[in-house]
Scaffold this active site. Structure first.
Site, PDB file in Angstrom:
ATOM      1  N   HIS A 171      43.656  36.374  69.164  1.00 43.12           N
ATOM      2  CA  HIS A 171      42.851  37.317  68.389  1.00 43.12           C
ATOM      3  C   HIS A 171      43.375  37.519  66.973  1.00 43.12           C
ATOM      4  O   HIS A 171      42.812  38.310  66.214  1.00 43.12           O
ATOM      5  CB  HIS A 171      42.782  38.664  69.118  1.00 43.12           C
ATOM      6  CG  HIS A 171      42.039  38.598  70.413  1.00 43.12           C
ATOM      7  ND1 HIS A 171      40.668  38.744  70.501  1.00 43.12           N
ATOM      8  CD2 HIS A 171      42.479  38.369  71.677  1.00 43.12           C
ATOM      9  CE1 HIS A 171      40.301  38.625  71.768  1.00 43.12           C
ATOM     10  NE2 HIS A 171      41.372  38.398  72.493  1.00 43.12           N
ATOM     11  N   LYS A 202      37.163  32.666  69.667  1.00 45.37           N
ATOM     12  CA  LYS A 202      37.104  33.915  68.911  1.00 45.37           C
ATOM     13  C   LYS A 202      36.657  33.598  67.483  1.00 45.37           C
ATOM     14  O   LYS A 202      35.502  33.292  67.252  1.00 45.37           O
ATOM     15  CB  LYS A 202      38.454  34.631  68.942  1.00 45.37           C
ATOM     16  CG  LYS A 202      38.728  35.397  70.232  1.00 45.37           C
ATOM     17  CD  LYS A 202      39.111  34.521  71.367  1.00 45.37           C
ATOM     18  CE  LYS A 202      39.459  35.294  72.621  1.00 45.37           C
ATOM     19  NZ  LYS A 202      39.810  34.390  73.744  1.00 45.37           N
ATOM     20  N   SER A 211      44.080  42.380  73.131  1.00 45.42           N
ATOM     21  CA  SER A 211      42.631  42.208  73.166  1.00 45.42           C
ATOM     22  C   SER A 211      41.859  43.460  73.523  1.00 45.42           C
ATOM     23  O   SER A 211      40.672  43.567  73.203  1.00 45.42           O
ATOM     24  CB  SER A 211      42.266  41.098  74.160  1.00 45.42           C
ATOM     25  OG  SER A 211      42.687  41.437  75.473  1.00 45.42           O
TER      26      SER A 211
END
Length: 383
Positions: A203, A232, A175
């Site tokens: 992610h 996300k 991240s």
């Protein structure tokens, strides 16, 4: 507040301020697809994880409005688990090729719930040195011994592996760096040594892999335990753990984060299910995002700025010094761009950075403008 505690907290704050590490929250309001504002101004937001621009889609808000309620009212094992919750779990498992899934209120809570179920006190886990805090804390909560291998280095992981290791634990996309773990090589190591493989694909989901199925799908890897988050690319909030039916049954019966927490809000379940449909049906969002990544990196190259080693929306500009990173962030803000300075302990000592994140909702002119501002700000910082 008692005097001794008050003095202790004041000294801690003073130490953070001396080191350039004092943090604070800001009350911002949404003011456009990728814009934030407050009484002082309006900025293009380049620090959100809303990679596909779904967080502010009116259709997601409408799906939430039509849901069966703002709150679940109870934990999943009492009365908080609805047909909508079960439907989202089934849809995720089917889409990602897992036998089953269980929902949790956040990705952090998902990893905390997993750790004590997968490992016992004194057992050994092999973990990437730069894993997310939630993976680290899940392992610590289990009481396991954590053996670190060099970041994204499968060969070092193999060197550090012995018969005491039970699980191999990694993020898919890191991240703070935006780079991708060598998932194929790690899966091969897990297979050869008979290890469990626990991967957080927070992610990667929606960004990488065929159909946006994530970094694991890009490598053709099916881990024993997979965490995906909704905050996300899906633009909502919450998380899921996916695995075989036996693992999910064990989590439902033994994971404290599942048993003792109110179930995910029905309005978030409805919005996430709708976002999942949008993600699957609207490949243009992912295509636009990757075009933006290429544009940003090409712009950095033309400006003579170093390009991050990242093919994901996370594009770190490592400056090293904490104070310099904060000053650069403030200078970009004065130019109309919101880019947060990330400092230790979130990143290793000496690697303070600007963490630029790109979204499909950004305009090309906004990306070009940020590159120009970065060139000016960093040139002044060097001078």
């Amino acid at each position: 507040m008692r005097g001794r505690l008050q003095a202790d907290l004041a000294e801690r704050r003073a130490a953070r301020e001396r080191a350039g590490r004092q943090r604070s929250r800001r009350a911002l309001r949404v003011d456009g697809p990728c814009h934030q504002a407050d009484a002082k101004g309006r900025w293009v937001d380049f620090c959100s994880n809303d990679y596909l621009g779904l967080a502010r889609e009116p259709s997601l808000l409408e799906a939430a409005r039509q849901s069966c309620g703002a709150g679940a009212g109870a934990s999943p094992l009492v009365s908080g688990h609805s047909a909508a919750h079960a439907g989202l779990e089934e849809a995720l498992a089917d889409w990602l090729g897992a036998e089953a899934a269980v929902l949790l209120p956040s990705g952090y809570q998902a990893n905390l719930a997993l750790g004590p179920v997968l490992l016992g006190r004194g057992e050994v886990a092999l973990a990437d040195r730069l894993n997310h805090a939630s993976l680290n804390d899940g392992l610590r909560l289990s009481g396991a011994r954590i053996r670190r291998y060099a970041h994204a280095d499968a060969a070092d992981a193999e060197r550090r592996c012995d018969d005491r290791v039970r699980w191999l634990v990694t993020d898919s996309v890191f991240s703070m760096d935006g780079d991708v773990a060598p998932l194929g090589a790690l899966a091969g190591l897990a297979d050869r040594r008979g290890l469990g493989l626990w991967v957080d694909d927070a992610h990667g989901l929606g960004v990488l892999g065929p159909g946006g199925r994530g970094a694991l799908a890009a490598f053709g890897v099916a881990p024993d335990a997979r965490v995906v988050t909704f905050g996300k690319a899906l633009g909502t909030q919450g998380a899921a753990i996916l695995g075989d039916a036996a693992l999910i049954d064990e989590l439902v019966n033994a994971a404290r984060g599942v048993i003792y927490s109110t179930a995910l809000a029905p309005m978030l379940v409805a919005a996430t299910r709708h976002a999942l449909d949008r993600l699957r049906d609207e490949a243009w969002r992912r295509e636009r995002l990757h075009a933006h990544i290429a544009r940003f990196q090409a712009g950095l190259a033309r400006a003579g700025l170093p390009r991050p080693d990242s093919r994901t929306p996370i594009q770190p500009i490592v400056l090293g010094d904490d104070v310099r990173a904060v000053a650069a962030s403030e200078a970009l803000e004065a130019r109309g761009y919101l880019v947060r300075a990330i400092r230790p302990p979130t990143v290793p000592e000496g690697t303070a950075r600007l963490r630029v994140t790109l979204s499909a909702a950004h305009a090309e002119a906004e990306i070009d403008g940020l590159v120009e501002a970065l060139g000016d700000v960093l040139a002044r910082a060097v001078a």
